[in-house]
Design a protein around this motif. Sequence first.
Motif, PDB file in Angstrom:
ATOM      1  N   LEU A 203      -8.280  -3.816  -9.299  1.00  0.00           N
ATOM      2  CA  LEU A 203      -8.863  -5.146  -9.524  1.00  0.00           C
ATOM      3  C   LEU A 203     -10.133  -5.041 -10.361  1.00  0.00           C
ATOM      4  CD1 LEU A 203      -8.471  -6.677  -5.931  1.00  0.00           C
ATOM      5  CD2 LEU A 203      -7.171  -7.332  -7.970  1.00  0.00           C
ATOM      6  N   GLU A 204     -11.006  -4.106  -9.979  1.00  0.00           N
ATOM      7  CA  GLU A 204     -12.273  -3.925 -10.697  1.00  0.00           C
ATOM      8  C   GLU A 204     -12.059  -3.631 -12.173  1.00  0.00           C
ATOM      9  OE1 GLU A 204     -14.682  -1.702  -7.219  1.00  0.00           O
ATOM     10  OE2 GLU A 204     -14.808  -0.755  -9.196  1.00  0.00           O
ATOM     11  N   LYS A 205     -11.122  -2.694 -12.438  1.00  0.00           N
ATOM     12  CA  LYS A 205     -10.913  -2.238 -13.815  1.00  0.00           C
ATOM     13  C   LYS A 205      -9.819  -3.010 -14.533  1.00  0.00           C
ATOM     14  CE  LYS A 205     -12.340   2.534 -12.836  1.00  0.00           C
ATOM     15  NZ  LYS A 205     -12.681   3.660 -13.722  1.00  0.00           N
ATOM     16  N   LYS A 206      -9.231  -3.981 -13.817  1.00  0.00           N
ATOM     17  CA  LYS A 206      -8.134  -4.787 -14.391  1.00  0.00           C
ATOM     18  C   LYS A 206      -6.991  -3.907 -14.909  1.00  0.00           C
ATOM     19  CE  LYS A 206     -10.863  -8.873 -15.518  1.00  0.00           C
ATOM     20  NZ  LYS A 206     -11.908  -8.538 -14.538  1.00  0.00           N
ATOM     21  N   ILE A 207      -6.590  -2.969 -14.073  1.00  0.00           N
ATOM     22  CA  ILE A 207      -5.473  -2.067 -14.395  1.00  0.00           C
ATOM     23  C   ILE A 207      -4.299  -2.447 -13.485  1.00  0.00           C
ATOM     24  CG2 ILE A 207      -4.697   0.346 -14.338  1.00  0.00           C
ATOM     25  CD1 ILE A 207      -7.637   1.174 -14.677  1.00  0.00           C
ATOM     26  N   PRO A 208      -3.087  -2.555 -14.016  1.00  0.00           N
ATOM     27  CA  PRO A 208      -1.940  -2.863 -13.149  1.00  0.00           C
ATOM     28  C   PRO A 208      -1.714  -1.781 -12.085  1.00  0.00           C
ATOM     29  CG  PRO A 208      -1.309  -2.940 -15.465  1.00  0.00           C
ATOM     30  CD  PRO A 208      -2.708  -2.416 -15.422  1.00  0.00           C
ATOM     31  N   LEU A 209      -1.303  -2.249 -10.919  1.00  0.00           N
ATOM     32  CA  LEU A 209      -1.022  -1.338  -9.800  1.00  0.00           C
ATOM     33  C   LEU A 209       0.444  -1.498  -9.424  1.00  0.00           C
ATOM     34  CD1 LEU A 209      -2.076   0.563  -7.476  1.00  0.00           C
ATOM     35  CD2 LEU A 209      -2.539  -1.523  -6.172  1.00  0.00           C
ATOM     36  N   PHE A 210       1.175  -0.401  -9.459  1.00  0.00           N
ATOM     37  CA  PHE A 210       2.600  -0.419  -9.154  1.00  0.00           C
ATOM     38  C   PHE A 210       2.779   0.093  -7.730  1.00  0.00           C
ATOM     39  CE2 PHE A 210       1.854   0.002 -13.666  1.00  0.00           C
ATOM     40  CZ  PHE A 210       2.629  -1.017 -14.185  1.00  0.00           C
ATOM     41  N   HIS A 211       2.951  -0.839  -6.800  1.00  0.00           N
ATOM     42  CA  HIS A 211       2.975  -0.498  -5.375  1.00  0.00           C
ATOM     43  C   HIS A 211       4.386  -0.156  -4.896  1.00  0.00           C
ATOM     44  CE1 HIS A 211       2.667  -0.896  -1.013  1.00  0.00           C
ATOM     45  NE2 HIS A 211       3.598  -1.821  -1.054  1.00  0.00           N
ATOM     46  N   GLY A 212       4.444   0.848  -4.035  1.00  0.00           N
ATOM     47  CA  GLY A 212       5.682   1.153  -3.344  1.00  0.00           C
ATOM     48  C   GLY A 212       5.365   1.724  -1.980  1.00  0.00           C
ATOM     49  N   ALA A 213       6.263   1.503  -1.023  1.00  0.00           N
ATOM     50  CA  ALA A 213       6.109   2.101   0.308  1.00  0.00           C
ATOM     51  C   ALA A 213       7.492   2.198   0.943  1.00  0.00           C
ATOM     52  CB  ALA A 213       5.172   1.262   1.179  1.00  0.00           C
ATOM     53  N   ILE A 214       7.651   3.183   1.823  1.00  0.00           N
ATOM     54  CA  ILE A 214       8.976   3.441   2.395  1.00  0.00           C
ATOM     55  C   ILE A 214       8.884   3.800   3.880  1.00  0.00           C
ATOM     56  CG2 ILE A 214      10.175   4.188   0.294  1.00  0.00           C
ATOM     57  CD1 ILE A 214       9.413   7.055   0.928  1.00  0.00           C
ATOM     58  N   ARG A 215       9.972   3.583   4.566  1.00  0.00           N
ATOM     59  CA  ARG A 215      10.130   4.059   5.944  1.00  0.00           C
ATOM     60  C   ARG A 215      11.624   4.104   6.227  1.00  0.00           C
ATOM     61  NH1 ARG A 215      10.843   3.136  11.351  1.00  0.00           N
ATOM     62  NH2 ARG A 215       9.239   4.036  12.710  1.00  0.00           N
ATOM     63  N   GLY A 216      12.104   5.249   6.640  1.00  0.00           N
ATOM     64  CA  GLY A 216      13.530   5.363   6.942  1.00  0.00           C
ATOM     65  C   GLY A 216      14.379   5.015   5.731  1.00  0.00           C
ATOM     66  N   PHE A 217      15.304   4.087   5.928  1.00  0.00           N
ATOM     67  CA  PHE A 217      16.150   3.615   4.829  1.00  0.00           C
ATOM     68  C   PHE A 217      15.555   2.397   4.131  1.00  0.00           C
ATOM     69  CE2 PHE A 217      19.557   6.048   6.947  1.00  0.00           C
ATOM     70  CZ  PHE A 217      20.285   6.509   5.848  1.00  0.00           C
ATOM     71  N   PHE A 218      14.323   2.019   4.504  1.00  0.00           N
ATOM     72  CA  PHE A 218      13.749   0.773   3.998  1.00  0.00           C
ATOM     73  C   PHE A 218      12.596   1.025   3.053  1.00  0.00           C
ATOM     74  CE2 PHE A 218      14.877   0.154   8.579  1.00  0.00           C
ATOM     75  CZ  PHE A 218      16.118  -0.409   8.329  1.00  0.00           C
ATOM     76  N   GLY A 219      12.458   0.135   2.088  1.00  0.00           N
ATOM     77  CA  GLY A 219      11.345   0.277   1.154  1.00  0.00           C
ATOM     78  C   GLY A 219      10.916  -1.053   0.587  1.00  0.00           C
ATOM     79  N   GLN A 220       9.751  -1.046  -0.020  1.00  0.00           N
ATOM     80  CA  GLN A 220       9.236  -2.255  -0.658  1.00  0.00           C
ATOM     81  C   GLN A 220       8.505  -1.852  -1.939  1.00  0.00           C
ATOM     82  OE1 GLN A 220       6.684  -3.160   2.723  1.00  0.00           O
ATOM     83  NE2 GLN A 220       4.832  -2.644   1.551  1.00  0.00           N
ATOM     84  N   ALA A 221       8.464  -2.769  -2.871  1.00  0.00           N
ATOM     85  CA  ALA A 221       7.739  -2.507  -4.126  1.00  0.00           C
ATOM     86  C   ALA A 221       7.287  -3.829  -4.707  1.00  0.00           C
ATOM     87  CB  ALA A 221       8.640  -1.769  -5.118  1.00  0.00           C
ATOM     88  N   THR A 222       6.172  -3.788  -5.404  1.00  0.00           N
ATOM     89  CA  THR A 222       5.701  -4.956  -6.137  1.00  0.00           C
ATOM     90  C   THR A 222       4.766  -4.486  -7.233  1.00  0.00           C
ATOM     91  OG1 THR A 222       4.783  -7.194  -5.914  1.00  0.00           O
ATOM     92  CG2 THR A 222       3.642  -5.471  -4.712  1.00  0.00           C
ATOM     93  N   THR A 223       4.562  -5.344  -8.229  1.00  0.00           N
ATOM     94  CA  THR A 223       3.664  -5.009  -9.330  1.00  0.00           C
ATOM     95  C   THR A 223       2.481  -5.964  -9.307  1.00  0.00           C
ATOM     96  OG1 THR A 223       5.415  -4.045 -10.649  1.00  0.00           O
ATOM     97  CG2 THR A 223       3.495  -4.873 -11.843  1.00  0.00           C
ATOM     98  N   ILE A 224       1.308  -5.375  -9.254  1.00  0.00           N
ATOM     99  CA  ILE A 224       0.091  -6.181  -9.155  1.00  0.00           C
ATOM    100  C   ILE A 224      -0.611  -6.188 -10.510  1.00  0.00           C
ATOM    101  CG2 ILE A 224      -2.207  -6.236  -8.088  1.00  0.00           C
ATOM    102  CD1 ILE A 224      -0.424  -4.829  -5.655  1.00  0.00           C
ATOM    103  N   ILE A 225      -0.709  -7.365 -11.098  1.00  0.00           N
ATOM    104  CA  ILE A 225      -1.432  -7.512 -12.364  1.00  0.00           C
ATOM    105  C   ILE A 225      -2.731  -8.243 -12.037  1.00  0.00           C
ATOM    106  CG2 ILE A 225      -1.352  -8.385 -14.736  1.00  0.00           C
ATOM    107  CD1 ILE A 225       0.925  -6.441 -14.256  1.00  0.00           C
ATOM    108  N   PRO A 226      -3.855  -7.531 -12.043  1.00  0.00           N
ATOM    109  CA  PRO A 226      -5.123  -8.156 -11.643  1.00  0.00           C
ATOM    110  C   PRO A 226      -5.395  -9.449 -12.418  1.00  0.00           C
ATOM    111  CG  PRO A 226      -5.399  -5.798 -11.817  1.00  0.00           C
ATOM    112  CD  PRO A 226      -4.025  -6.111 -12.351  1.00  0.00           C
ATOM    113  N   GLY A 227      -5.800 -10.478 -11.678  1.00  0.00           N
ATOM    114  CA  GLY A 227      -6.110 -11.768 -12.297  1.00  0.00           C
ATOM    115  C   GLY A 227      -4.889 -12.666 -12.447  1.00  0.00           C
ATOM    116  N   LYS A 228      -3.697 -12.085 -12.281  1.00  0.00           N
ATOM    117  CA  LYS A 228      -2.480 -12.893 -12.476  1.00  0.00           C
ATOM    118  C   LYS A 228      -1.624 -12.986 -11.222  1.00  0.00           C
ATOM    119  CE  LYS A 228      -1.886 -12.337 -17.415  1.00  0.00           C
ATOM    120  NZ  LYS A 228      -1.168 -11.645 -18.491  1.00  0.00           N
TER     121      LYS A 228
END
Lengths: 251, 92
Positions: free
Chosen positions: A139-164
């Motif tokens: 957020l501070e540097k306005k750099i996109p953050l590509f999030h992912g997390a997993i557990r077992g057979f499950f996972g999640q992902a999202t793309t964070i574009i600061p300011g948007k």
Amino acid sequence: MLSERERERYKRQIPIFGPEGQDRLKAAHIFVAGAGGLGSPAAIYLAVAGVGTITIVDMDTVELSNLNRQILHNDRGLGKKKTISAIETLRDYNPEITINAIDTPISETNVRTLVGRVDGIVDAMDNYPARYLLNEVALEKKIPLFHGAIRGFFGQATTIIPGKTPCLACIVRNPPPAEVSPVIGVTAGVIGSVQATEVVKYLTGNGDLLAGRLFIWDGLAGSAEEVAVAQNPACPACGTGAGRTPSTEHP
Amino acid sequence: MNVNVKFFARFRELLGTDIVTEAREGMTIAAVVSAAAKKNREGYDAIFDQKGNFLEFVIVMQNGQRVETADAAAIPVADGDVIAIFPPVAGG
């Protein structure tokens, strides 16, 4: 400009986004936070796609119990620092890119320097305190953050574009209880690959990013869904108090 | 009235999904989800605390709109609502 060898190496993907797209990948610097389950497929696919500079950070040593999922490392690498193992693997895959591997924990004191002026941050951490730090810096540097997390057979992902888009703290307001998450390597493969897909799309300007959308993978059900996620006006990280908690806003 | 409760990921594994629940007038989100989750103790305990409140980390959505877990016990459902219940994961 691409060398002849690069044009040949990337011959099957250049038709997707043109030589300009390949040039953009080559010019890019991506920060991969973690050389574990998610960091492995994400870094490998970014390396073979021709992302010009990859900085990967991890503090651990390769252990036998890592090898069911952390495909940057292998049996011969047991006992090595993950940074060494990662740099060897990535160089073997693609000697034409620059790889920096930094052996350190990611902390409040060093995260800004580590991230520097990269074009994107891949969240391949295994805990939310570290993820929230990356989120803050993104957020501070306005750099996109590509999030992912997993557990077992499950996972999640999202793309964070600061300011948007909503930030990670808008989406995951309270982290799940800390645990050693059980995980099967294929789940890390799916989600790490989704993260790498997002990075390539972002850098080449292709397709629709997972911006404001949380991708949810259920390997057991064999289904993927998405939920729309919204900015939280009261978010302590990106809300009106930008980075301050409500208690410091109203002493 | 009918409300569709959709559980995701681990919650789905324990409880199934697309559970159409007959809801009485004035029933809250928490009450509807609780009724749908009661068939499996492990599933219920993964979502609710001992007082029957949503565990803080659980993501609750009503028709695609995020609902604060703390408010879910006060917000009534309406006929045709889709309530999505999702556990964020942490591993990497």
